[in-house]
Design an enzyme around this catalytic site. Structure first.
Site, PDB file in Angstrom:
ATOM      1  N   ALA A  99       0.854  -1.163   0.144  1.00 30.72           N
ATOM      2  CA  ALA A  99       0.057  -0.051  -0.052  1.00 30.72           C
ATOM      3  C   ALA A  99       0.909   1.359  -0.039  1.00 30.72           C
ATOM      4  CB  ALA A  99      -1.017  -0.047   1.181  1.00 30.72           C
ATOM      5  N   ARG A 115      -3.970   8.688  -9.755  1.00 31.19           N
ATOM      6  CA  ARG A 115      -5.183   8.850 -10.473  1.00 31.19           C
ATOM      7  C   ARG A 115      -6.630   9.041  -9.711  1.00 31.19           C
ATOM      8  NH1 ARG A 115      -6.188   4.240 -14.346  1.00 31.19           N
ATOM      9  NH2 ARG A 115      -4.206   3.135 -13.293  1.00 31.19           N
ATOM     10  N   THR A 172       7.102  -3.322  -6.578  1.00 28.48           N
ATOM     11  CA  THR A 172       6.472  -4.391  -5.838  1.00 28.48           C
ATOM     12  C   THR A 172       7.261  -5.125  -4.745  1.00 28.48           C
ATOM     13  OG1 THR A 172       5.741  -5.700  -7.755  1.00 28.48           O
ATOM     14  CG2 THR A 172       4.158  -4.365  -7.003  1.00 28.48           C
ATOM     15  N   ASP A 193      -5.608  -2.487  -2.344  1.00 28.95           N
ATOM     16  CA  ASP A 193      -6.679  -1.564  -2.927  1.00 28.95           C
ATOM     17  C   ASP A 193      -7.657  -2.509  -3.593  1.00 28.95           C
ATOM     18  OD1 ASP A 193      -5.254  -2.490  -4.861  1.00 28.95           O
ATOM     19  OD2 ASP A 193      -4.928  -0.644  -5.935  1.00 28.95           O
ATOM     20  N   GLU A 198       5.113  -8.884 -17.355  1.00 29.19           N
ATOM     21  CA  GLU A 198       4.236  -7.555 -17.239  1.00 29.19           C
ATOM     22  C   GLU A 198       4.120  -6.865 -18.633  1.00 29.19           C
ATOM     23  OE1 GLU A 198       3.376  -5.904 -14.117  1.00 29.19           O
ATOM     24  OE2 GLU A 198       3.766  -7.969 -13.934  1.00 29.19           O
ATOM     25  N   ASN A 252      -7.959   2.329  -8.941  1.00 31.89           N
ATOM     26  CA  ASN A 252      -7.035   3.410  -9.258  1.00 31.89           C
ATOM     27  C   ASN A 252      -7.524   4.550  -9.429  1.00 31.89           C
ATOM     28  OD1 ASN A 252      -4.721   1.669  -9.567  1.00 31.89           O
ATOM     29  ND2 ASN A 252      -5.934   0.545 -10.970  1.00 31.89           N
ATOM     30  N   ALA A 303     -47.476  19.120  20.903  1.00 32.44           N
ATOM     31  CA  ALA A 303     -47.068  19.716  19.652  1.00 32.44           C
ATOM     32  C   ALA A 303     -46.380  21.197  19.725  1.00 32.44           C
ATOM     33  CB  ALA A 303     -48.317  19.959  18.565  1.00 32.44           C
TER      34      ALA A 303
HETATM   35  C1  UD1 Z   1       1.221  -5.368 -10.179  1.00 31.11           C
HETATM   36  C2  UD1 Z   1       1.717  -6.695 -10.811  1.00 31.11           C
HETATM   37  C3  UD1 Z   1       1.044  -7.108 -11.978  1.00 31.11           C
HETATM   38  C4  UD1 Z   1      -0.457  -7.044 -11.723  1.00 31.11           C
HETATM   39  C5  UD1 Z   1      -1.059  -6.060 -11.159  1.00 31.11           C
HETATM   40  C6  UD1 Z   1      -2.351  -6.566 -10.373  1.00 31.11           C
HETATM   41  C7  UD1 Z   1       4.270  -6.464 -10.493  1.00 31.11           C
HETATM   42  C8  UD1 Z   1       5.371  -6.048 -11.112  1.00 31.11           C
HETATM   43  N1  UD1 Z   1       3.254  -6.281 -11.295  1.00 31.11           N
HETATM   44  O1  UD1 Z   1       1.133  -4.499 -11.422  1.00 31.11           O
HETATM   45  O2  UD1 Z   1       1.494  -8.402 -12.815  1.00 31.11           O
HETATM   46  O3  UD1 Z   1      -1.204  -7.808 -12.854  1.00 31.11           O
HETATM   47  O4  UD1 Z   1      -0.097  -5.725 -10.121  1.00 31.11           O
HETATM   48  O5  UD1 Z   1      -2.822  -5.287 -10.175  1.00 31.11           O
HETATM   49  O6  UD1 Z   1       4.079  -6.694  -9.321  1.00 31.11           O
HETATM   50  N2  UD1 Z   1       3.183  -0.835  -4.474  1.00 31.11           N
HETATM   51  C9  UD1 Z   1       4.151  -0.570  -3.455  1.00 31.11           C
HETATM   52  N3  UD1 Z   1       5.390  -0.146  -3.780  1.00 31.11           N
HETATM   53  C10 UD1 Z   1       5.922   0.204  -4.891  1.00 31.11           C
HETATM   54  C11 UD1 Z   1       5.097  -0.355  -6.054  1.00 31.11           C
HETATM   55  C12 UD1 Z   1       3.545  -0.697  -5.826  1.00 31.11           C
HETATM   56  O7  UD1 Z   1       3.650  -0.621  -2.421  1.00 31.11           O
HETATM   57  O8  UD1 Z   1       7.268   0.585  -5.174  1.00 31.11           O
HETATM   58  C13 UD1 Z   1       2.053  -1.286  -4.274  1.00 31.11           C
HETATM   59  C14 UD1 Z   1       0.789  -0.286  -4.952  1.00 31.11           C
HETATM   60  O9  UD1 Z   1       0.546   0.279  -3.823  1.00 31.11           O
HETATM   61  C15 UD1 Z   1      -0.337  -1.244  -5.261  1.00 31.11           C
HETATM   62  C16 UD1 Z   1       0.566  -2.530  -5.409  1.00 31.11           C
HETATM   63  O10 UD1 Z   1       1.855  -2.456  -4.880  1.00 31.11           O
HETATM   64  O11 UD1 Z   1      -1.100  -1.431  -4.118  1.00 31.11           O
HETATM   65  C17 UD1 Z   1       0.439  -2.895  -6.865  1.00 31.11           C
HETATM   66  O12 UD1 Z   1       1.245  -1.893  -7.674  1.00 31.11           O
HETATM   67  P1  UD1 Z   1       0.696  -1.323  -9.133  1.00 31.11           P
HETATM   68  O13 UD1 Z   1       1.657  -0.250  -9.552  1.00 31.11           O
HETATM   69  O14 UD1 Z   1      -0.661  -1.100  -9.086  1.00 31.11           O
HETATM   70  O15 UD1 Z   1       0.964  -2.749  -9.803  1.00 31.11           O
HETATM   71  P2  UD1 Z   1       1.414  -2.721 -11.207  1.00 31.11           P
HETATM   72  O16 UD1 Z   1       2.770  -2.450 -11.484  1.00 31.11           O
HETATM   73  O17 UD1 Z   1       0.303  -2.230 -12.124  1.00 31.11           O
END
Ligand code: UD1
Ligand code: CA
Length: 430
Positions: free
Chosen positions: A11, A17, A84, A108, A160, A233, A397
């Protein structure tokens, strides 16, 4: 003995967005934070002993929320945010020596249910997987990581969007971002992340390839209902998720025998229990935790704001707001009233436009109103709390009641009526 489970909830992301000062995971549906839905879904399995939330953007606010609402949750800061994999790594030290399972998911996804998490855990255990990724099959997989399989149909990797070949782009099975893994077997993967990818980030998804390379069993669990992985998002997606959640609640109530005249305009929180044969009329909004007995009639245009308990056969009519109040059987609050911080007995009649004045703006204190069985309030009366209206008592009343009224008595505050005869003729100009 069953293995212990700990979770890592990602998170830290910015949620650009959402265009908001409020961190994404603290946006609400029915007065409950998105993150709250995720933590509750995990905790309600009864199997998760500890949750680590990875915070970054607006970390303090998220931490404050978590501290106030949960005992088995710890926050870990990720700064800067490098993907992530890097996010999940922030809980690595906490999990040193842990020999249970770790669930990792995004903060989320408010539509994920406890039932699905239960099945996810069960599948993982039944198949003796080292790692199970929750996947979904969707019509438009754009922007998601794709589940790539070998010729035998076995899981090979998650790729990805930005790293996919044209062929891989056609794959409709996507990574929902939820994983369960045997920590002892897979933890080492976290020490081998690299940034050799299109986004130059540490990808959590790389744990799948790592596990397979090591000869560990990695499988996907395909969601039965892909909408459960719906991630928020934007404000538009928040509204869409709210609608799905609302319909889930209404469907369940309809199945349980509650009549909902117009589901399109009815909003009922998931924490509201309603017994059969109660009718909810259109444009009714019910928030928070409530318990409504059988044979009640609520609305149209009623609002229950939480902590409301209604007995049997209670009527709450149009333009009535009720909060933190218990009402016993066959009591009517039919029109234009506010009843807050109150206890109402049975067969009470609350006249149109009755207000319980429960709040002192200067001292910021709130006070309770108690109205005993069979009492009645006349139209347009104000009860200045604290006040106790006894059994069978009446309020005339238009009265302002600022003291207790004993049982069987009439309480009345009213300026004497004046009648000025011939008023029309006196003022009329020829
Ligand atoms: C990620 C997955 C993707 C998957 C998608 C599902 C990776 C590389 N990719 O994509 O395969 O289909 O989720 O929604 O994992 N977050 C952090 N720190 C960071 C980056 C992200 O805490 O440095 C958290 C975000 O707050 C979010 C979650 O990780 O809750 C996912 O991040 P987001 O950027 O939405 O995921 P994607 O890269 O789009
Ligand atoms: Ca990203």
């Amino acid at each position: 003995m069953e293995k212990a489970i700990k979770s890592i909830i990602l998170a830290a992301g910015k949620g650009t967005r959402m265009k908001s000062q409020t961190p994404k995971v603290l946006h609400q549906i029915f007065n409950k934070e998105l993150l709250g839905y995720v933590i509750d879904a995990l905790n309600n399995t009864g199997k998760v002993e500890e949750n680590y939330i990875i915070v970054g953007h607006c970390a303090q606010q998220v931490e404050e929320y978590v501290k106030q609402n949960y005992k088995n949750v710890k926050c870990r800061l990720q700064s800067p945010q490098q993907g992530t994999g890097h996010a999940a790594l922030q809980a690595y030290d906490d999990l040193k020596g842990f020999d249970g399972e770790v669930i990792i998911l995004n903060g989320d996804i408010p539509l994920l249910t406890t039932e699905t998490l239960d099945k996810f855990i069960e599948e993982h255990r039944k198949n003796n997987n080292a790692l199970t990724v929750m996947s979904a099959i969707i019509d438009d997989p754009t922007n998601y990581g794709r589940i790539v399989r070998d010729n035998n149909g076995d899981l090979k990797a998650i790729v990805e969007e930005k790293d996919t070949t044209d062929e891989q782009k056609k794959i409709k099975e996507i990574n929902t971002g939820a994983y369960i893994l045997d920590w002892a077997k897979v933890h080492e993967a976290f020490l081998h992340f690299d940034t050799n990818n299109a986004q130059h980030e540490y990808y959590l998804t790389d744990i799948v390839k790592w596990a397979i390379t090591k000869g560990l069993k990695a499988r996907s669990y395909i969601l039965e209902n892909s909408e459960e992985s719906f991630g928020i998002n934007s404000k538009k997606q928040l509204a869409e998720a709210a609608k799905i959640l609302k319909n889930r609640v209404l469907d369940k109530l309809l199945d349980d025998g509650v009549t909902i005249v117009d589901p399109d305009t009815t909003y009922i929180s998931p924490q509201t229990e309603i017994e059969p044969d109660t009718i909810i009329y259109p444009c009714t909004y019910i928030e928070g935790k409530n318990k409504i007995g059988k044979g009640c009639k609520i609305g149209p245009f009623a609002r229950l704001r939480g902590d409301v308990q209604l007995g049997e056969g209670v009527k709450i009519g149009n333009f009535v707001e009720i909060k933190k109040t218990t009402i016993k059987d066959h009591t009517n609050v039919c029109h234009l009233s506010y009843v807050g911080d109150s206890t109402l007995g049975s067969s009470v009649n609350i006249g149109a436009g009755t207000i319980t004045a429960n709040y002192n703006h200067i001292t910021k204190e709130k006070f309770r109103t108690i109205i005993d069985d069979n009492a009645s309030t006349g139209s347009n009366s104000v009860i200045v709390a604290p006040a106790h209206i006894g059994e069978n008592a009446s309020i005339g009343a238009g009265s302002v009641i600022s003291k207790d009224i004993e049982a069987n008595a009439l309480g009345l505050t009213r300026a004497p009526l004046k009648v000025l005869k011939g008023w029309f003729n006196r003022l009329k100009k020829d």
